[in-house]
Design a protein around this motif. Structure first.
Motif, PDB file in Angstrom:
ATOM      1  N   ASN A  17       5.418   3.569 -12.017  1.00 51.88           N
ATOM      2  CA  ASN A  17       6.490   2.724 -11.483  1.00 51.88           C
ATOM      3  C   ASN A  17       5.949   1.508 -10.737  1.00 51.88           C
ATOM      4  O   ASN A  17       6.428   0.395 -10.915  1.00 51.88           O
ATOM      5  CB  ASN A  17       7.400   3.527 -10.576  1.00 51.88           C
ATOM      6  N   PHE A  18       4.953   1.737  -9.867  1.00 49.34           N
ATOM      7  CA  PHE A  18       4.450   0.636  -9.038  1.00 49.34           C
ATOM      8  C   PHE A  18       3.238  -0.053  -9.665  1.00 49.34           C
ATOM      9  O   PHE A  18       2.736  -1.031  -9.134  1.00 49.34           O
ATOM     10  CB  PHE A  18       4.106   1.136  -7.631  1.00 49.34           C
ATOM     11  N   LYS A  19       2.752   0.464 -10.791  1.00 54.17           N
ATOM     12  CA  LYS A  19       1.617  -0.133 -11.494  1.00 54.17           C
ATOM     13  C   LYS A  19       0.422  -0.425 -10.578  1.00 54.17           C
ATOM     14  O   LYS A  19      -0.186  -1.497 -10.604  1.00 54.17           O
ATOM     15  CB  LYS A  19       2.054  -1.386 -12.244  1.00 54.17           C
ATOM     16  N   VAL A  20       0.137   0.560  -9.743  1.00 56.29           N
ATOM     17  CA  VAL A  20      -0.986   0.459  -8.803  1.00 56.29           C
ATOM     18  C   VAL A  20      -2.296   0.302  -9.578  1.00 56.29           C
ATOM     19  O   VAL A  20      -2.488   0.942 -10.607  1.00 56.29           O
ATOM     20  CB  VAL A  20      -0.999   1.729  -7.911  1.00 56.29           C
ATOM     21  N   LYS A  21      -3.174  -0.593  -9.110  1.00 54.00           N
ATOM     22  CA  LYS A  21      -4.433  -0.854  -9.817  1.00 54.00           C
ATOM     23  C   LYS A  21      -5.632  -0.189  -9.162  1.00 54.00           C
ATOM     24  O   LYS A  21      -6.706  -0.111  -9.749  1.00 54.00           O
ATOM     25  CB  LYS A  21      -4.684  -2.364  -9.893  1.00 54.00           C
TER      26      LYS A  21
ATOM     27  N   ASP B 260      -3.196   7.237 -17.575  1.00 58.62           N
ATOM     28  CA  ASP B 260      -3.075   5.833 -17.172  1.00 58.62           C
ATOM     29  C   ASP B 260      -4.041   4.964 -17.973  1.00 58.62           C
ATOM     30  O   ASP B 260      -3.691   3.868 -18.430  1.00 58.62           O
ATOM     31  CB  ASP B 260      -3.369   5.694 -15.671  1.00 58.62           C
ATOM     32  N   TRP B 261      -5.259   5.456 -18.159  1.00 54.75           N
ATOM     33  CA  TRP B 261      -6.251   4.688 -18.924  1.00 54.75           C
ATOM     34  C   TRP B 261      -5.829   4.544 -20.376  1.00 54.75           C
ATOM     35  O   TRP B 261      -6.046   3.508 -20.992  1.00 54.75           O
ATOM     36  CB  TRP B 261      -7.619   5.372 -18.824  1.00 54.75           C
TER      37      TRP B 261
ATOM     38  N   ILE C  44       0.848  -1.196   0.000  1.00 57.61           N
ATOM     39  CA  ILE C  44       0.000   0.000   0.000  1.00 57.61           C
ATOM     40  C   ILE C  44       0.884   1.246   0.000  1.00 57.61           C
ATOM     41  O   ILE C  44       1.787   1.380   0.816  1.00 57.61           O
ATOM     42  CB  ILE C  44      -0.942   0.004   1.228  1.00 57.61           C
ATOM     43  N   PHE C  45       0.602   2.118  -0.959  1.00 58.19           N
ATOM     44  CA  PHE C  45       1.355   3.355  -1.133  1.00 58.19           C
ATOM     45  C   PHE C  45       0.434   4.476  -0.672  1.00 58.19           C
ATOM     46  O   PHE C  45      -0.642   4.673  -1.240  1.00 58.19           O
ATOM     47  CB  PHE C  45       1.703   3.473  -2.618  1.00 58.19           C
ATOM     48  N   VAL C  46       0.831   5.179   0.380  1.00 61.42           N
ATOM     49  CA  VAL C  46      -0.089   6.132   1.004  1.00 61.42           C
ATOM     50  C   VAL C  46       0.346   7.570   0.765  1.00 61.42           C
ATOM     51  O   VAL C  46       1.522   7.897   0.880  1.00 61.42           O
ATOM     52  CB  VAL C  46      -0.173   5.891   2.535  1.00 61.42           C
TER      53      VAL C  46
ATOM     54  N   VAL D  62       3.163  11.906  -6.791  1.00 67.64           N
ATOM     55  CA  VAL D  62       2.886  10.660  -6.057  1.00 67.64           C
ATOM     56  C   VAL D  62       2.055   9.721  -6.931  1.00 67.64           C
ATOM     57  O   VAL D  62       2.336   8.526  -7.047  1.00 67.64           O
ATOM     58  CB  VAL D  62       2.142  10.961  -4.726  1.00 67.64           C
ATOM     59  N   LEU D  63       1.028  10.290  -7.596  1.00 69.71           N
ATOM     60  CA  LEU D  63       0.155   9.474  -8.450  1.00 69.71           C
ATOM     61  C   LEU D  63       0.939   8.876  -9.610  1.00 69.71           C
ATOM     62  O   LEU D  63       0.745   7.708  -9.975  1.00 69.71           O
ATOM     63  CB  LEU D  63      -0.995  10.331  -8.988  1.00 69.71           C
ATOM     64  N   MET D  64       1.835   9.676 -10.201  1.00 72.58           N
ATOM     65  CA  MET D  64       2.606   9.178 -11.344  1.00 72.58           C
ATOM     66  C   MET D  64       3.537   8.037 -10.936  1.00 72.58           C
ATOM     67  O   MET D  64       3.627   7.021 -11.637  1.00 72.58           O
ATOM     68  CB  MET D  64       3.389  10.316 -11.992  1.00 72.58           C
ATOM     69  N   ILE D  65       4.213   8.186  -9.800  1.00 77.11           N
ATOM     70  CA  ILE D  65       5.090   7.112  -9.316  1.00 77.11           C
ATOM     71  C   ILE D  65       4.252   5.862  -9.051  1.00 77.11           C
ATOM     72  O   ILE D  65       4.623   4.744  -9.417  1.00 77.11           O
ATOM     73  CB  ILE D  65       5.822   7.538  -8.008  1.00 77.11           C
ATOM     74  N   ALA D  66       3.092   6.061  -8.416  1.00 78.47           N
ATOM     75  CA  ALA D  66       2.222   4.931  -8.069  1.00 78.47           C
ATOM     76  C   ALA D  66       1.758   4.201  -9.331  1.00 78.47           C
ATOM     77  O   ALA D  66       1.782   2.971  -9.397  1.00 78.47           O
ATOM     78  CB  ALA D  66       1.022   5.423  -7.265  1.00 78.47           C
TER      79      ALA D  66
END
Ligand SMILES: [Zn+2]
Length: 163
Positions: A35-39, A117-118, A8-10, A28-32
């Motif tokens: 880089n971290f491919k947050v879904k 992202d979409w 979890i990236f907060v 923060v959103l771009m890294i998430a």
């Protein structure tokens, strides 16, 4: 949530506000996402939010120039509270907390970062959720306003796997 360290990236901010010009949060959103491919992005508001209380109080006073950082930062929330005020009076704090989460979900869905992202990930792009954390009893209320990319298959539930 059954998560392990790093799952979890907060990002924390007063009253979980997102505005397009907030480059700290955009970064923060771009890294998430890149880089971290947050879904999943979860906008998690909470009961008894002091940021919401402050904006609610300001909304009941005549508008003044925003000279302090907190006034400038909370301006969109103060405007939301004003917009929710009817002849019966201002909204309850609980209602403002909830509507603010919904507004920030909408702001994120419309943001360049999520739209990009979409475009990049298509139907596997990020889904944005709105939750309210009830401090009194430690429960989380899902507001049921989750939205993913236009091509994502509704009914294909990915979220429960998180828990
Ligand atoms: Zn708060």
């Amino acid at each position: 949530m059954g998560s392990t360290p790093g799952d979890i990236f907060v990002h924390r901010g007063i009253a979980n506000l997102y505005t397009p010009g907030d480059d700290s949060m955009n970064a923060v959103l771009m890294i998430a996402l890149i880089n971290f491919k947050v879904k999943h992005i979860i906008v998690a508001g909470h009961s008894n939010c002091v940021g919401c209380q402050t904006a609610l109080r300001s909304s009941m006073l005549p508008p003044v120039p925003e000279t302090q950082a907190i006034q400038r930062y909370l301006k969109p929330l103060t405007q939301l509270a004003r917009a929710m005020t009817t002849e019966d009076g201002p909204p309850s704090l609980d209602l403002l907390v909830e509507e603010n989460v919904a507004q920030q979900v909408r702001n994120l869905l419309a943001s360049q970062v999520v739209q990009d992202d979409w475009k990049r990930r298509g139907q596997y792009g990020v889904t944005v959720h709105g939750w309210v954390y009830q401090l009194e009893n430690g429960t989380i209320r899902d507001l049921g306003i989750s939205q993913g990319p236009p091509d994502s298959k509704p009914g294909k539930k990915i979220l429960p796997k998180l828990f």
